[in-house]
Motif scaffolding. Structure first.
Motif, short mmCIF file in Angstrom:
data_model
loop_
_atom_site.label_atom_id
_atom_site.label_comp_id
_atom_site.label_asym_id
_atom_site.label_seq_id
_atom_site.Cartn_x
_atom_site.Cartn_y
_atom_site.Cartn_z
N ILE A 224 3.80 0.45 10.06
CA ILE A 224 2.41 0.38 10.49
C ILE A 224 2.33 -0.29 11.86
O ILE A 224 2.67 -1.47 12.02
CB ILE A 224 1.54 -0.38 9.47
N HIS A 235 -4.75 -4.26 7.87
CA HIS A 235 -4.66 -2.79 7.86
C HIS A 235 -4.77 -2.25 6.43
O HIS A 235 -3.91 -1.49 5.97
CB HIS A 235 -3.34 -2.34 8.49
N GLU A 237 -6.74 -0.02 5.03
CA GLU A 237 -6.88 1.43 4.89
C GLU A 237 -5.53 2.13 5.00
O GLU A 237 -5.23 3.06 4.24
CB GLU A 237 -7.85 1.99 5.94
N GLU A 238 -4.71 1.68 5.97
CA GLU A 238 -3.38 2.27 6.13
C GLU A 238 -2.50 1.99 4.92
O GLU A 238 -1.76 2.86 4.45
CB GLU A 238 -2.71 1.75 7.40
N ALA A 242 -1.20 4.90 2.44
CA ALA A 242 0.23 5.14 2.23
C ALA A 242 0.58 5.09 0.76
O ALA A 242 1.38 5.90 0.26
CB ALA A 242 1.06 4.11 3.02
#
Length: 249
Positions: A224, A235, A237-238, A242
């Motif tokens: 990321i 982060h 949302e990332e 994932a």
């Protein structure tokens, strides 16, 4: 089962294991996203958050087993962050039939020898008797330079202060882990595994990630951009994206 937990959502079970010096608030932003599709179980590790302090040598593998048995889960996806990743890895090697998939976020690893700078940094923290100074020293290091410049700075600071202060209540800081250490058995990690790491994380975290890549080259790896050791806070949302993509593939 005496550990504090929170449950949200419905569907396949996903158990979240937080990082060191933290509690289930490590997942404050990730859990609601995952709960749209899964049953999410987040709990405070022994000695952290609202869970009781250790009265003897801690066994985090047994604690995780107790959580699964409490919810009557034959198997679940484990998502472990930092030391939570260490717990998840050792648990999976010990009880592979109880783990459907394994997600590791900047994991620690039993048997890994930390670099000298990391060892010296940890020793300074442990030798500092004042909690505020311990927190300041902990969070001024490289692994937290991104999160400490983010809106989540106050949350991380409050979590660290609460959990470092609570450590002084522990009967002992000792813990017991399965043998041989996980670093010697990673090739036996047959479960589907995904490793996530921030591009700005510390050297030791990157070395562990590289070791996973060497031993398990067929596993999934996600890096990321712009994240340090706390991508769960900066982060979400990332991270959730994932995890969801990995679980649905």
């Amino acid at each position: 089962m005496d550990l504090y937990y929170e449950v949200s959502g419905e569907g396949k079970p996903v158990i979240l294991l937080h990082s060191g010096g933290a509690d289930l608030r490590d997942w404050m932003y990730v859990a609601p996203i995952l709960a749209k599709h899964y049953q999410v179980i987040a709990f405070d590790g022994r000695g952290c958050g609202k869970s009781p302090s250790p009265t003897g040598v801690a066994n985090y593998i047994d604690d995780l087993l107790a959580v699964m048995d409490h919810f009557k889960l034959d198997e679940a996806t484990l998502v472990g962050h930092s030391i939570g990743g260490r717990i998840a890895t050792d648990f999976t090697l010990t009880y592979p039939q109880r783990v459907s998939k394994l997600v590791l976020i900047a994991p620690d690893l039993t048997g890994y020898t930390p670099s000298q700078p990391f060892t010296e940094w940890m020793q300074k923290i442990q030798e500092t008797p004042d909690v505020d100074r311990m927190v300041g020293l902990s969070l001024s290091a490289c692994p937290y330079r991104v999160v400490m410049g983010s809106p989540q700075k106050d949350l991380l600071t409050e979590m660290a202060k609460h959990n470092l202060a609570k450590m002084f209540e522990w009967a002992t800081w000792e813990s017991v882990w399965p043998q041989p250490p996980a670093i010697e058995r990673l090739e036996k990690l047959a479960n589907q595994t995904c490793l996530i790491i921030g591009k700005e994380d510390a050297l030791d975290a990157k070395r562990i990630a590289e070791y996973f890549k060497e031993v398990l080259p067929e596993r999934r790896f996600v890096e990321i951009t712009g994240a340090d050791h706390k991508p769960t806070l900066t982060h979400p949302e990332e991270i959730a994206g994932a995890i969801t993509k990995f679980l649905e593939d």
